[in-house]
Design an enzyme around this catalytic site. Structure first.
Site, PDB file in Angstrom:
ATOM      1  N   HIS A  79       0.813  -1.224   0.000  1.00  0.00           N
ATOM      2  CA  HIS A  79       0.000   0.000   0.000  1.00  0.00           C
ATOM      3  C   HIS A  79       0.843   1.270   0.000  1.00  0.00           C
ATOM      4  O   HIS A  79       0.338   2.350  -0.296  1.00  0.00           O
ATOM      5  CB  HIS A  79      -0.999  -0.010   1.168  1.00  0.00           C
ATOM      6  CG  HIS A  79      -0.421   0.233   2.522  1.00  0.00           C
ATOM      7  ND1 HIS A  79      -0.095  -0.786   3.387  1.00  0.00           N
ATOM      8  CD2 HIS A  79      -0.130   1.379   3.175  1.00  0.00           C
ATOM      9  CE1 HIS A  79       0.356  -0.285   4.512  1.00  0.00           C
ATOM     10  NE2 HIS A  79       0.357   1.030   4.409  1.00  0.00           N
ATOM     11  N   ASP A 105       0.578  -7.802   1.750  1.00  0.00           N
ATOM     12  CA  ASP A 105       1.064  -6.418   1.829  1.00  0.00           C
ATOM     13  C   ASP A 105       2.587  -6.347   1.857  1.00  0.00           C
ATOM     14  O   ASP A 105       3.165  -5.476   2.523  1.00  0.00           O
ATOM     15  CB  ASP A 105       0.473  -5.736   3.080  1.00  0.00           C
ATOM     16  CG  ASP A 105       0.453  -4.216   2.958  1.00  0.00           C
ATOM     17  OD1 ASP A 105       0.609  -3.700   1.836  1.00  0.00           O
ATOM     18  OD2 ASP A 105       0.276  -3.540   3.993  1.00  0.00           O
ATOM     19  N   SER A 163       4.449   3.130   7.593  1.00  0.00           N
ATOM     20  CA  SER A 163       4.141   1.871   6.914  1.00  0.00           C
ATOM     21  C   SER A 163       5.315   1.404   6.062  1.00  0.00           C
ATOM     22  O   SER A 163       5.906   2.181   5.315  1.00  0.00           O
ATOM     23  CB  SER A 163       2.913   2.040   6.017  1.00  0.00           C
ATOM     24  OG  SER A 163       1.754   2.203   6.781  1.00  0.00           O
TER      25      SER A 163
END
Length: 351
Positions: A81, A111, A195
């Site tokens: 992402h 992910d 992230s």
């Protein structure tokens, strides 16, 4: 009194030793942490003027990553992402240098994205990852952890932001667009921009990749921020897929194609994973109906690539499969009424 003074000085010395060790670990691990810049070409707005074909990409999002060494080469791990939709990707390394990078491969379901430098980079500090890397690194609730990354654009100079916390829980499962299976829950503060960044132990060993957080709104008009519940992919899961990610074929997650629910006894104790649906793509469909798992059967054990694991519920099965790529040998032990049965085959590519 004298005894109290001695106790105080001893505690102070111990605290300073801990602080010195922590500072050394942080200095070492920050050199492997990178800031990821996601640049995209502007889109034409409805009813607005056309966008010039040569319009340069603009910075639309940031994330974090970590440089790893695998089979003697430098790579970068981040989240899917973080790089989604990018027309250009750059990373800022610890020395403040900006480097063009590109996506090598990714595993959408988990992910996990792998990047590489577009040009040769000689001066880098990477973390060695072995194919058989342990997922746990001897973690337990209360273990201290360090997170480094680029929250809120604060590490665009390459100097990653560092936060400290403890492991709050292990083997967490989070569903949704991305599955976080066997994840590490911790309270080192991570926020939007963290992230894809690394999670370390106090010895400076990579233990995970930060990805999801439980979000909260601190004040009216302010952006969402961390609430103390952060989740990281384990280094063991990443290590299991590095061979595929760095290979010539597209990396994919292994899959059984079976949906389950946790079965419990009269006391509410988990006893296995009851099959609720078998998909057409499931490898078990290649076998005869009487030999393969079917709806209503209860899976109690699986052997994946020779490793045997007891299955108490749905999450146990999902977690075990998440560590293995397509083509992995699998044996399923299940019960049909009072009859014990088993099936052998290989995992297929997941969707």
């Amino acid at each position: 009194d004298e005894a109290a003074t001695k106790a105080y000085l001893k505690a102070l010395k111990q605290a300073r030793n801990i602080e010195a060790g922590l500072m050394k670990s942080v200095a070492d691990v920050r050199r492997s942490s990178v800031s990821v810049l996601n640049k995209q070409r502007p889109r034409q707005r409805r009813g607005g003027p056309p966008v010039p074909a040569d319009a340069p990409p603009r910075l639309v999002g940031v994330g974090s990553g970590v440089i790893v060494r695998y089979k003697g080469k430098p790579w970068m791990i981040t989240n899917v992402h973080v790089v989604r939709g990018a027309h250009e990707l750059e990373v800022v390394t610890f020395d403040g240098e900006v480097h063009a990078v590109e996506v090598v491969d990714q595993i959408e379901r988990y992910d996990i994205a792998l990047l590489k430098f577009s040009d040769k980079v000689r001066d880098y500090r990477g973390v060695n990852i072995k194919p058989n890397e342990s997922s746990s690194r001897n973690l337990s609730p209360g273990t201290w952890v360090i997170a480094t990354g680029n929250p809120f654009f604060l590490a665009l100079d390459g100097k990653s932001v560092t936060t400290l916390g403890v492991v709050s829980g292990l083997d967490r499962f989070l569903g949704g667009q991305y599955q976080y299976v066997g994840a590490i829950q911790h309270d080192a503060e991570v926020n939007p921009g963290n992230s894809g960044g690394p999670l370390w132990n106090l010895d400076g060993e990579l233990i995970g990749i930060n990805g999801m957080i439980v979000m909260g709104q601190r004040m009216p008009g302010a952006g969402p921020s961390n609430t103390g519940a952060s989740f990281s992919l384990t280094v063991g899961q990443i290590a299991r897929f590095l061979k595929l990610l760095t290979g010539k074929k597209d990396a994919q997650a292994g899959d059984l194609g079976i949906d389950c629910e946790t079965m419990t006894d009269k006391r509410g104790r988990a006893k296995g994973a009851r099959v609720t649906r078998v998909h057409r793509r499931s490898p078990v469909m290649a076998d005869r109906p009487g030999k393969r798992p079917q709806e209503g059967d209860v899976i109690t054990r699986v052997i994946l690539d020779g490793d045997s694991t007891r299955i108490f519920g749905k999450d146990d099965l999902i977690q075990e499969v998440s560590l293995y790529p397509p083509g992995t040998r699998v044996q399923i032990f299940f019960k049909r009424a009072s009859r014990s049965m088993n099936w052998k085959g290989t995992l297929v590519a997941g969707r």
